[in-house]
Design an enzyme around this catalytic site. Structure first.
Site, short mmCIF file in Angstrom:
data_model
loop_
_atom_site.label_atom_id
_atom_site.label_comp_id
_atom_site.label_asym_id
_atom_site.label_seq_id
_atom_site.Cartn_x
_atom_site.Cartn_y
_atom_site.Cartn_z
N LYS A 107 47.27 40.06 36.72
CA LYS A 107 47.66 38.68 37.02
C LYS A 107 47.41 37.82 35.78
O LYS A 107 46.41 37.99 35.09
CB LYS A 107 46.82 38.18 38.20
N SER A 133 47.70 32.54 45.02
CA SER A 133 48.24 32.41 43.68
C SER A 133 48.59 33.74 43.02
O SER A 133 49.19 33.76 41.96
CB SER A 133 47.24 31.66 42.79
N SER A 174 43.79 33.63 47.55
CA SER A 174 44.87 34.05 46.66
C SER A 174 45.06 35.55 46.51
O SER A 174 46.01 35.99 45.87
CB SER A 174 44.67 33.44 45.27
#
Length: 496
Positions: free
Chosen positions: A75, A151, A175
């Site tokens: 990520k 996220s 997230s």
């Protein structure tokens, strides 16, 4: 050299075993992951930064570790890779290479993983959807008109689309669990302190945020946590290590657990009927498996809780903006950030130190109350989310709100927001989608989303399981039992 056509038939541990036996070469796996990204990413915008050259070089070099030779995605937030930017969803940070690997990256590399790409994320991870202005909307492979969540939405979309068997993710308000629910994946937020935050950070978002991964199988989730768990040098605290590897817990009998469940709205006013149905079906399955299932939930005084959470996140966002300025090396203004990020940061600047401390103390007091609740239960079951995956743009400000935000960005934002309260309401708006996940970022307890339910139209709906502080082992045992009872590994988005 070509790829490996059976790539998606195996989880990460399965691919690692093929590498160990010499049945497939790491370079074949890397080439297959690259081919899949190139073919599938244009429709999804899950990947924002390609690491193909370094991945190919790593695949040809010596590799060791339990996951040696398996492609992995990082990520683009919460894990830095030396020499490459970590954008955090921001257009300015996308231009700045980072100087060092984060400790999480060091441990993933020691496990033998090969970093192939970095994935899309909202700016500073603030949203439960992934629609950053810097990189564009990330789409859900189950339905490209819907969000993969946030996220860690890019990681979720990529794993669901079978670009890689698993991917790094991080969780400050849900997230990891949000994209796990939206994308039909396994996602565990570990206990606070279980995975490292170094070498620079001690805590992120006052300890709300922690890193882990998104996977298709429970055993991959366990293996990845085994590879990275444990405090690093200078950590603010160290929690008790597991009695044995988490991988050993998967498949072990969980025993008869006392499980509470709830569909109470918690931080919102209504829960979608499909999410309610998912909990009810899961509670019935748990009872069939021999567990004691009781309807109950922790006490919650909603408005004070929301106010405390908003104050802490806004203050942390203010510091994130200041940190971005230091990384870029010059003063940044409203035009360097999304307007919502800038306004939230301005709200954080408007609070006094005493107000921030009071919010933190409230969060700690409520965590004590939640801890007392869990003294009577092994696990709590909730919907992961209040709704199935949202259509894109569902959480964007209305035109009227956007106009006010633009005005706020040009005025003395702290003064203006003390009068209007708009920023507080904008921060609370996403919580109507995620009324369960942030609760356990505040407490620090481990919480896992499992893909146990789907809507009639085929959208995944995750179920959240929360355990006592430090008790990931119970979650892995229970998750292994549920995975065997209701297998999901081969259930893929149409066309993938």
């Amino acid at each position: 050299m070509g790829g490996f056509a059976d790539f998606a038939r195996f989880d990460g541990l399965g691919l690692a075993e093929l590498v160990r036996r010499g049945e497939v070469a790491p370079i074949e796996l890397v080439e297959e992951a690259i081919a899949r990204i190139e073919a599938r990413n244009p429709a999804l915008s899950a990947v924002v930064y390609k690491l193909y050259d370094s991945a190919r070089a790593a695949a040809r070099g010596p590799l060791s570790g339990p996951l040696a030779g398996v492609p992995f995605l990082l990520k683009d937030l919460g894990a830095t890779l030396a020499g490459t930017p970590t954008s955090e969803g921001n257009r300015r940070l996308a231009e700045i290479p980072r100087e060092a690997d984060s400790e999480l990256v060091v441990r993933y590399r020691k496990a033998g993983l090969i970093f192939v790409a970095k994935t899309n994320t909202p700016e500073f991870g603030l949203a439960p959807v992934t629609e950053p202005e810097a990189f564009g909307i990330c789409r859900n492979p189950w339905d490209v008109s819907r969000t993969p969540g946030g996220s860690s939405g890019g990681s979720g979309a990529a794993v669901a689309a079978r670009m890689a068997p698993f991917a790094h993710a991080s969780d400050g308000g849900g997230s990891i669990r949000i994209p796990a629910s939206c994308c039909g994946l396994v996602g565990l937020k570990p206990t606070r302190g279980r995975t490292p935050t170094g070498p620079v950070e001690g805590e992120a978002w006052r300890g709300f945020t922690i890193g882990n991964a998104l996977t298709r199988s429970v055993r991959d989730c366990a293996a990845l946590l085994d590879a990275v768990q444990g405090a690093d040098a200078g950590a603010p605290y160290e929690i008790k290590p597991p009695a044995r590897p988490y991988l050993d817990e998967v498949g072990a009998p969980p025993g008869r657990l006392r499980i509470a469940f709830t569909v109470a709205p918690m931080l919102t006013d209504a829960i979608h009927p499909d999410c309610v149905a998912g909990v009810q079906a899961t509670a019935a399955l748990l009872a069939e498996l021999g567990h004691e299932v009781v309807e109950a939930q922790p006490p919650l005084d909603r408005e004070p809780w929301l106010d405390a959470f908003v104050k802490i996140v806004a203050a942390e966002t203010c510091v994130d903006i200041e940190r971005a300025q230091q990384l870029v090396g010059r003063k940044l203004g409203a035009g360097d950030f999304e307007i919502a990020t800038w306004v939230v940061g301005s709200l954080g600047r408007s609070f006094s130190a005493a107000e921030y401390a009071a919010a933190a103390r409230f969060a700690q007091r409520w965590s004590r109350q939640a801890g007392a609740f869990f003294s009577g239960y092994d696990v709590l079951l909730t919907p992961t989310l209040a709704q199935p995956p949202l259509p894109h743009g569902a959480l964007k400000p209305t035109p009227a709100e956007a106009a006010i935000l633009q005005a706020v960005g040009r005025l003395d934002a702290g003064w203006f927001m003390r009068i209007t309260g708009l920023a507080r309401e904008l921060l609370k708006k996403p919580l109507t989608f995620i009324p369960y996940t942030p609760l356990f970022n505040v407490t620090g307890q481990p919480a896992m989303s499992l893909p146990l339910h789907w809507t009639e139209s085929g959208l995944p709906i995750g179920m959240q399981f929360v355990a006592r502080m430090g008790d990931e082992a119970t979650l892995f045992r229970l998750a292994g039992q549920l995975e065997q009872a209701r297998p999901w590994f081969d259930r893929a988005p149409p066309g993938y």
